[in-house]
Design an enzyme around this catalytic site. Sequence first.
Site, short mmCIF file in Angstrom:
data_model
loop_
_atom_site.label_atom_id
_atom_site.label_comp_id
_atom_site.label_asym_id
_atom_site.label_seq_id
_atom_site.Cartn_x
_atom_site.Cartn_y
_atom_site.Cartn_z
N THR A 51 -26.35 73.99 65.29
CA THR A 51 -28.00 74.03 65.19
C THR A 51 -28.62 74.76 64.17
O THR A 51 -28.14 76.30 63.72
CB THR A 51 -27.84 74.67 67.00
OG1 THR A 51 -27.31 74.20 67.61
CG2 THR A 51 -29.18 74.54 67.22
N LYS B 275 -30.85 82.95 69.41
CA LYS B 275 -30.77 82.71 67.67
C LYS B 275 -31.55 80.69 68.32
O LYS B 275 -32.55 79.98 67.01
CB LYS B 275 -28.90 81.96 67.50
CG LYS B 275 -29.66 80.72 66.52
CD LYS B 275 -27.62 80.89 65.55
CE LYS B 275 -26.95 80.19 67.25
NZ LYS B 275 -27.45 78.07 66.65
N LYS C 198 -32.56 68.06 69.11
CA LYS C 198 -31.25 69.50 69.37
C LYS C 198 -32.19 70.39 69.34
O LYS C 198 -32.20 71.12 70.42
CB LYS C 198 -29.80 69.70 68.77
CG LYS C 198 -29.49 70.28 69.35
CD LYS C 198 -28.78 71.01 69.94
CE LYS C 198 -27.87 72.29 70.36
NZ LYS C 198 -27.06 72.02 71.03
#
Lengths: 296, 296
Positions: free
Chosen positions: B94, B238, B170
């Site tokens: 990601t 994150k 995403k």
Amino acid sequence: MIGFVGLGAMGMGMATSLVRAGFEVKGYDLNPAAVTTFAQAGGRAVRSAVAAAEGSEALIITVVNAEQAQDVLFGSGAAAAALPAGGVVVLCSTVQPEFARETASRLYDLGLEMLDVPISGGAARAAEGKLTIMASGHPTAFVQTEPILAAMAEKVYRLGDECGHGSTVKMINQLLAGVHIAAAAEAMAFGVKAGADPQQLYEVISNSAGSSWMFQNRVPHMLAGDFTPLSAVEIFVKDLGIVLETGKEIRFPLPLAAAAHQLYLMAAAAGLEREDDSAVVRIFERMAGVEVRSEP
Amino acid sequence: MIGFVGLGAMGMGMATSLVRAGFEVKGYDLNPAAVTTFAQAGGRAVRSAVAAAEGSEALIITVVNAEQAQDVLFGSGAAAAALPAGGVVVLCSTVQPEFARETASRLYDLGLEMLDVPISGGAARAAEGKLTIMASGHPTAFVQTEPILAAMAEKVYRLGDECGHGSTVKMINQLLAGVHIAAAAEAMAFGVKAGADPQQLYEVISNSAGSSWMFQNRVPHMLAGDFTPLSAVEIFVKDLGIVLETGKEIRFPLPLAAAAHQLYLMAAAAGLEREDDSAVVRIFERMAGVEVRSEP
């Protein structure tokens, strides 16, 4: 005989569901046109909250907030004093749990019962008698009103023997619903700004871990640019206001609910308060110069 | 031959799914124990990213973030230079959409292809070869890797011919997922503080308009008090960080994502960064002196 006060989008559907189920229902609303519509649907039109309460075994209240409910029962409406002994007040308005508790206690002192019965499901399901009801209150009040609730709701959650529990669960549901609609708006507008195709984004997220009931339900309004109010921005200005006021009173910090509330206030400030709650996306659209629309 | 770099919770499941599907897979991880485990599962153990890349038609990268991916390909790993001409880098980490675009361009200049392939579904589905993949990239890269993706994923969304689109979708999914978990924590703890029964609250909301995929999935962890990390708090520190950084770069305000990020930072500050992301509820529990637990 049932009394009914508040023939708005939800109340009208609920009251006519009762008529359809064979109940005799006296309906009152501040708006005379709503009362006329109700009479045309087979209800009995009355001209005051007192008239709705007189001789009624149950008085259903679907006004918009606690202030109005207070006024109907104890203020200019004076409906509490007009109800026969043992009558049940079915309070459906979304209110602070503490207001539900206090009102029940006040009615009890007058020899009346109360059920704390917030409703969920929207106007269409109200008209079909298929609401979800989050109810709490004394068991005898449930026994007295069981067929009435059954005529209005597909699902009745019984959440305890004291008023307040129903309103607490409804308040938590509104916290999440309000945050999820605002998050859907923030996410969709951000995605479009970042270059995603809105329709594709909707389809992938709907089937992924980022989905919510509200994402699936409201994003299509954004994609269509159709902000016809099924549930208006001002409802979340009010309901998240109830959430935050309660949080303040019981000393509980609510950073997400507070941020979402500000977004609905931004929408209201921009003149969108009577548009569909999904119009909160327009705040992001205007700020960032994007549109969350799919090709027709 | 396939090269695979990053044999963590997700990568190990994906790499062994490839082995099970009959591919020859060279696996590398900084952690030698993970490489040994992979060899025991039928993979080929290698001692560097270069060794994983050499002679491989595809190099799958599942390291934790952009910095590591950068290092594997162009830094100490030097894997890009080791791939044969026409090889495809399948980047599953990601990352910011801009990083995916830039990396693809850099690989293209070296005569390599790239697919931007963020994954979703968790470690259990990774092990079953049933992930959801949000993929974008050049059609020829899709043709080359189609059987590879099919062995790892149940569902492959094709989101365009350019790298970056996969990462954008995403990122939006993570924005919503992160906000929804934090909102579930805020709502459940507030409800309990306000007097609701946690189990009852979970059941009613799960079936109401306030529900989300994450509410249904994570609240049971809270009710059980089981914060075994299926996905850790630090993942959302994150991933919402990626969301906010991108928002800053493209000038897009994200009030809900920012508020949720602060809650994960509070959890990390309290020493919960390696616990399950649902442990964000403990911030509210500690502040307000409540526990969101159901009777066993």
